[in-house]
Design an enzyme around this catalytic site. Structure first.
Site, PDB file in Angstrom:
ATOM      1  N   THR A 161      -5.803  10.730  -4.087  1.00 30.18           N
ATOM      2  CA  THR A 161      -5.670  10.419  -2.654  1.00 30.18           C
ATOM      3  C   THR A 161      -4.592  11.269  -1.994  1.00 30.18           C
ATOM      4  O   THR A 161      -4.773  11.794  -0.912  1.00 30.18           O
ATOM      5  CB  THR A 161      -5.301   8.926  -2.468  1.00 30.18           C
ATOM      6  OG1 THR A 161      -6.255   8.161  -3.165  1.00 30.18           O
ATOM      7  CG2 THR A 161      -5.309   8.519  -1.010  1.00 30.18           C
ATOM      8  N   GLU A 205       0.842  -1.210   0.000  1.00 31.37           N
ATOM      9  CA  GLU A 205       0.000   0.000   0.000  1.00 31.37           C
ATOM     10  C   GLU A 205       0.873   1.255   0.000  1.00 31.37           C
ATOM     11  O   GLU A 205       0.577   2.236  -0.677  1.00 31.37           O
ATOM     12  CB  GLU A 205      -0.909  -0.046   1.242  1.00 31.37           C
ATOM     13  CG  GLU A 205      -1.947   1.039   1.332  1.00 31.37           C
ATOM     14  CD  GLU A 205      -3.114   0.851   0.388  1.00 31.37           C
ATOM     15  OE1 GLU A 205      -2.909   0.352  -0.742  1.00 31.37           O
ATOM     16  OE2 GLU A 205      -4.233   1.225   0.759  1.00 31.37           O
TER      17      GLU A 205
HETATM   18  N1  HSE Z   1      -7.283   6.766   5.585  1.00 29.74           N
HETATM   19  C1  HSE Z   1      -6.910   7.051   4.242  1.00 29.74           C
HETATM   20  C2  HSE Z   1      -7.177   8.522   3.963  1.00 29.74           C
HETATM   21  C3  HSE Z   1      -7.720   6.206   3.315  1.00 29.74           C
HETATM   22  O1  HSE Z   1      -8.233   9.011   4.374  1.00 29.74           O
HETATM   23  O2  HSE Z   1      -6.346   9.193   3.363  1.00 29.74           O
HETATM   24  C4  HSE Z   1      -7.412   6.411   1.858  1.00 29.74           C
HETATM   25  O3  HSE Z   1      -8.264   5.565   1.098  1.00 29.74           O
END
Ligand code: HSE
Length: 315
Positions: A190, A137
């Site tokens: 992201t 990941e």
């Molecule tokens: N916890 C992570 C975020 C999840 O919120 O950036 C990303 O899918």
């Protein structure tokens, strides 16, 4: 390497996941029944790990073994069990959108690790695979976060009590809990969605947030849908990330009017999700949001799912 029967070829599925679950940034997540990714893996005579096919990624994913999270994770696995030169070829079938906030890279990573473990007769336990999945990941997203890979690998609803050292807890899943997921076709990377979050938070907000996390976890244990519903509020992250998701607050209004227990961002977005107490209600919520987005010229995918307590599986 344990002396157990290995196979020549396996085909596996690993599920999409909803991380954060509104109030539990980086610590809560659950697996969906669908969508997810499929991996076909087989032994080959020549040494080394090789990607031989990728479909469904619109050409976005690297084929180079060290750069692709599936093959790189398989290489790490083989090194860990002392068989770095084993010959393995991999086909990856992406059956879920990339960059959707549904744990796309986690599904691929977990599919790869689950497949190699099945191929070689389960040399490692699911829990032993977890640190390898976390490493995969990190390669895919640029930072390690366990809240997608953990439910993708172990199934169900999971809590990351600590990520260093890794300490994960399986939470119970109330039987009526169903999920409506809507993925609006807008771009929210992201990394950007993570970088924009403020690094310091006021104590009064933190107090509210940990009250909600404790409330949600208690609600899951107590089968208390009202407690689950009123705990699913995020005062820390959502106000910032919601800016990136068009119609976010209108979608929430619609979902709650239809009868959702909750509404919020899935992972870092742009997908959003609601909990509802039946698959029919979840479908109604997804339809109502879809029709609102359509009026605003935004296409979307919708998924209705229970919480997937199994995790990855051999097909
Ligand atoms: N916890 C992570 C975020 C999840 O919120 O950036 C990303 O899918």
């Amino acid at each position: 390497m344990k002396n157990v029967e290995s196979k020549q070829e396996v085909k596996v599925f690993a599920p999409a996941t909803v991380a954060n679950v509104i109030c539990g940034y980086d610590i809560l997540g659950f697996a969906l029944d669908k969508p997810g990714d499929e991996v076909v893996m087989r032994r080959k005579e020549t040494p080394g790990v090789q990607i031989v096919n990728i479909e469904g990624d619109d050409g976005l994913l690297p084929w180079e073994a060290e750069k692709n999270t599936v093959s790189a994770s398989v290489q790490n696995y083989l090194a860990q069990i002392g068989q770095p030169d084993l010959g393995v070829e991999i086909e990856l079938y992406k059956q879920m959108p990339i960059g959707s906030g549904l744990g796309s890279s986690a599904a691929s990573t977990v599919a790869g690790l689950f497949a190699i473990n099945q191929l070689l007769g389960e040399q490692l336990t699911q829990k032993e695979l977890l640190p390898l999945a976390l490493k995969g990941e990190e390669l895919a997203c640029g930072y390690p976060h366990a809240d997608n890979v953990t439910p993708a690998l172990l199934g169900g609803f999971t809590l990351i009590r600590s990520s260093d050292p890794l300490d994960v807890v399986h939470l119970p899943v109330p039987s009526e809990l169903h999920c409506a997921v809507v993925f609006p076709h807008v771009d929210v990377p992201t990394r950007a969605a993570r970088e924009m979050i403020r690094k310091n938070v006021p104590l009064k907000d933190a107090v509210k947030q940990w009250g909600n996390i404790a409330g949600l976890v208690s609600g899951l244990f107590m089968n208390d849908y009202n407690l689950i519903a009123r705990s699913m509020e995020d005062v820390l992250i959502e106000p910032t990330r919601a800016i990136l998701i068009p119609e976010f607050y209108e979608m929430r209004k619609i979902a709650m009017e239809v009868g959702a227990l909750s509404f919020g961002i899935s992972g870092s977005g742009p997908s959003v999700f609601s909990f509802a107490r039946s698959p029919e209600l979840a479908a109604e919520i997804a339809e109502a949001i879809k029709s609102h987005l359509k009026k605003n010229d935004i296409d979307c995918n919708t998924y209705i799912s229970s919480v997937n307590t199994l995790g990855p599986k051999v097909l």
